[in-house]
Design a protein around this motif. Structure first.
Motif, mmCIF file in Angstrom:
data_model
loop_
_atom_site.group_PDB
_atom_site.id
_atom_site.type_symbol
_atom_site.label_atom_id
_atom_site.label_comp_id
_atom_site.label_asym_id
_atom_site.label_seq_id
_atom_site.Cartn_x
_atom_site.Cartn_y
_atom_site.Cartn_z
ATOM 1 N N LEU A 45 0.833 -1.202 0.000
ATOM 2 C CA LEU A 45 0.000 0.000 0.000
ATOM 3 C C LEU A 45 0.869 1.255 0.000
ATOM 4 C CD1 LEU A 45 -2.960 0.971 0.121
ATOM 5 C CD2 LEU A 45 -2.709 1.041 2.615
ATOM 6 N N GLN A 46 1.934 1.236 0.788
ATOM 7 C CA GLN A 46 2.860 2.375 0.819
ATOM 8 C C GLN A 46 3.534 2.574 -0.538
ATOM 9 O OE1 GLN A 46 5.499 1.461 4.065
ATOM 10 N NE2 GLN A 46 3.883 1.674 5.595
ATOM 11 N N LYS A 47 3.881 1.476 -1.181
ATOM 12 C CA LYS A 47 4.516 1.538 -2.500
ATOM 13 C C LYS A 47 3.556 2.156 -3.519
ATOM 14 C CE LYS A 47 6.536 -1.588 -5.947
ATOM 15 N NZ LYS A 47 6.934 -2.977 -6.197
ATOM 16 N N ILE A 48 2.310 1.726 -3.487
ATOM 17 C CA ILE A 48 1.299 2.269 -4.403
ATOM 18 C C ILE A 48 1.149 3.767 -4.179
ATOM 19 C CG2 ILE A 48 -1.168 2.258 -4.959
ATOM 20 C CD1 ILE A 48 -1.031 -0.837 -4.297
ATOM 21 N N TYR A 49 1.083 4.169 -2.910
ATOM 22 C CA TYR A 49 0.958 5.594 -2.596
ATOM 23 C C TYR A 49 2.155 6.372 -3.122
ATOM 24 C CZ TYR A 49 0.646 10.030 -0.270
ATOM 25 O OH TYR A 49 0.588 11.389 -0.040
ATOM 26 N N ALA A 50 3.358 5.877 -2.852
ATOM 27 C CA ALA A 50 4.566 6.605 -3.239
ATOM 28 C C ALA A 50 4.646 6.814 -4.746
ATOM 29 C CB ALA A 50 5.804 5.859 -2.741
ATOM 30 N N TYR A 51 4.414 5.760 -5.517
ATOM 31 C CA TYR A 51 4.486 5.895 -6.975
ATOM 32 C C TYR A 51 3.358 6.748 -7.527
ATOM 33 C CZ TYR A 51 8.313 2.615 -7.689
ATOM 34 O OH TYR A 51 9.537 2.006 -7.704
ATOM 35 N N THR A 52 2.168 6.577 -6.995
ATOM 36 C CA THR A 52 1.032 7.367 -7.482
ATOM 37 C C THR A 52 1.251 8.845 -7.184
ATOM 38 O OG1 THR A 52 -0.428 5.470 -7.120
ATOM 39 C CG2 THR A 52 -1.483 7.596 -7.431
ATOM 40 N N ALA A 61 -3.159 10.028 -5.201
ATOM 41 C CA ALA A 61 -2.604 8.981 -4.338
ATOM 42 C C ALA A 61 -3.486 8.768 -3.111
ATOM 43 C CB ALA A 61 -1.180 9.345 -3.921
ATOM 44 N N ASN A 62 -3.952 9.859 -2.511
ATOM 45 C CA ASN A 62 -4.834 9.744 -1.341
ATOM 46 C C ASN A 62 -6.147 9.062 -1.693
ATOM 47 O OD1 ASN A 62 -3.084 10.934 0.519
ATOM 48 N ND2 ASN A 62 -3.768 12.993 -0.006
ATOM 49 N N ILE A 63 -6.710 9.385 -2.841
ATOM 50 C CA ILE A 63 -7.964 8.766 -3.281
ATOM 51 C C ILE A 63 -7.775 7.265 -3.464
ATOM 52 C CG2 ILE A 63 -9.590 8.606 -5.231
ATOM 53 C CD1 ILE A 63 -9.189 11.692 -5.542
ATOM 54 N N VAL A 64 -6.701 6.886 -4.148
ATOM 55 C CA VAL A 64 -6.423 5.464 -4.403
ATOM 56 C C VAL A 64 -6.216 4.716 -3.089
ATOM 57 C CG1 VAL A 64 -4.734 3.849 -5.386
ATOM 58 C CG2 VAL A 64 -5.505 5.818 -6.733
ATOM 59 N N VAL A 65 -5.379 5.248 -2.217
ATOM 60 C CA VAL A 65 -5.070 4.578 -0.951
ATOM 61 C C VAL A 65 -6.309 4.516 -0.056
ATOM 62 C CG1 VAL A 65 -3.742 4.812 1.186
ATOM 63 C CG2 VAL A 65 -2.598 4.986 -1.027
ATOM 64 N N ASP A 66 -7.099 5.575 -0.022
ATOM 65 C CA ASP A 66 -8.335 5.560 0.779
ATOM 66 C C ASP A 66 -9.287 4.485 0.277
ATOM 67 O OD1 ASP A 66 -7.392 7.606 2.364
ATOM 68 O OD2 ASP A 66 -8.605 9.177 1.401
ATOM 69 N N TRP A 67 -9.441 4.394 -1.047
ATOM 70 C CA TRP A 67 -10.342 3.375 -1.603
ATOM 71 C C TRP A 67 -9.837 1.978 -1.262
ATOM 72 C CZ3 TRP A 67 -10.464 -0.926 -4.555
ATOM 73 C CH2 TRP A 67 -11.731 -1.365 -4.974
ATOM 74 N N LEU A 68 -8.545 1.759 -1.447
ATOM 75 C CA LEU A 68 -7.978 0.445 -1.130
ATOM 76 C C LEU A 68 -8.162 0.118 0.349
ATOM 77 C CD1 LEU A 68 -4.702 0.602 -3.255
ATOM 78 C CD2 LEU A 68 -6.703 -0.835 -3.695
ATOM 79 N N GLY A 69 -7.922 1.090 1.210
ATOM 80 C CA GLY A 69 -8.068 0.871 2.640
ATOM 81 C C GLY A 69 -9.490 0.536 3.058
ATOM 82 N N GLU A 70 -10.465 1.065 2.335
ATOM 83 C CA GLU A 70 -11.876 0.800 2.641
ATOM 84 C C GLU A 70 -12.357 -0.526 2.067
ATOM 85 O OE1 GLU A 70 -14.012 4.167 1.130
ATOM 86 O OE2 GLU A 70 -13.023 5.561 2.521
ATOM 87 N N ASN A 71 -11.749 -1.006 0.996
ATOM 88 C CA ASN A 71 -12.272 -2.160 0.268
ATOM 89 C C ASN A 71 -11.408 -3.415 0.320
ATOM 90 O OD1 ASN A 71 -14.766 -1.091 -1.196
ATOM 91 N ND2 ASN A 71 -13.241 0.502 -1.509
ATOM 92 N N ILE A 72 -10.184 -3.269 0.751
ATOM 93 C CA ILE A 72 -9.255 -4.392 0.783
ATOM 94 C C ILE A 72 -8.680 -4.479 2.187
ATOM 95 C CG2 ILE A 72 -7.057 -5.254 -0.102
ATOM 96 C CD1 ILE A 72 -7.705 -3.905 -2.752
ATOM 97 N N LYS A 73 -8.553 -5.683 2.682
ATOM 98 C CA LYS A 73 -7.954 -5.873 4.003
ATOM 99 C C LYS A 73 -6.446 -5.695 3.890
ATOM 100 C CE LYS A 73 -11.541 -8.880 5.748
ATOM 101 N NZ LYS A 73 -12.226 -7.906 6.534
ATOM 102 N N ILE A 74 -5.896 -4.945 4.821
ATOM 103 C CA ILE A 74 -4.468 -4.664 4.796
ATOM 104 C C ILE A 74 -3.751 -5.591 5.783
ATOM 105 C CG2 ILE A 74 -2.687 -2.900 5.102
ATOM 106 C CD1 ILE A 74 -4.664 -2.397 2.732
ATOM 107 N N CYS A 75 -2.768 -6.324 5.271
ATOM 108 C CA CYS A 75 -1.949 -7.217 6.099
ATOM 109 C C CYS A 75 -0.774 -6.409 6.639
ATOM 110 C CB CYS A 75 -1.400 -8.374 5.260
ATOM 111 S SG CYS A 75 -2.651 -9.440 4.545
#
Length: 147
Positions: A45-52, A61-75
């Motif tokens: 998730l951090q990698k996705i944020y950094a590149y985006t 980047a915030n929109i993408v990470v927020d959506w992922l955080g709401e819809n995907i479980k983070i390990c």
């Protein structure tokens, strides 16, 4: 229900719209909470944020990470998991971390477009391409309909 860890690079490729896998990733993200429960490492998730943030902008980047955080479980990858990954025979460290997460969180598979990064995994049954995933989802759907 399938519990899968998605390789962060797949999501990154789709966000950057630079791969023929964009349609598969989009289809997968639409299936969240139906027949597939998706997981992503916090490191991914951090990698996705950094590149985006670098290639597009921080707002995107915030929109993408927020959506992922709401819809995907983070390990959450902790120090112990990183140490275990360090001892892995896999040459790609990120792949080693994903295998450790797969085992730690007792997930069904890792979805990747780079299976060669996992060639030294003892049980390759857990490493799936999109083709493998769609085959299993279709079979599972047929089994549920017949019962």
């Amino acid at each position: 229900m399938f519990r899968i860890l998605i390789d962060a690079d797949l999501i990154l490729e789709a966000v950057m719209n630079r791969s023929e896998l964009t349609a598969d990733v989009s289809k997968l993200l639409e299936m969240v909470d139906s027949s597939i429960q998706m997981y992503l490492t916090n490191v991914g998730l951090q990698k996705i944020y950094a590149y985006t943030a670098c290639l597009k902008n921080r707002q995107m980047a915030n929109i993408v990470v927020d959506w992922l955080g709401e819809n995907i479980k983070i390990c959450i990858v902790d120090q112990s998991m990183m140490h275990t990954a360090r001892l892995s025979p896999l040459k790609n460290f990120e792949s080693a971390v994903e295998v450790v997460c797969l085992n730690h969180y007792q997930l069904n598979a890792i979805i990747t477009n780079q299976p060669e990064d996992f060639k030294d995994v003892v049980n390759r049954f857990y490493i799936w391409s999109f083709r493998d995933l769609w085959l299993r989802v279709n079979l599972e759907t047929q089994l549920q309909v017949s019962f």
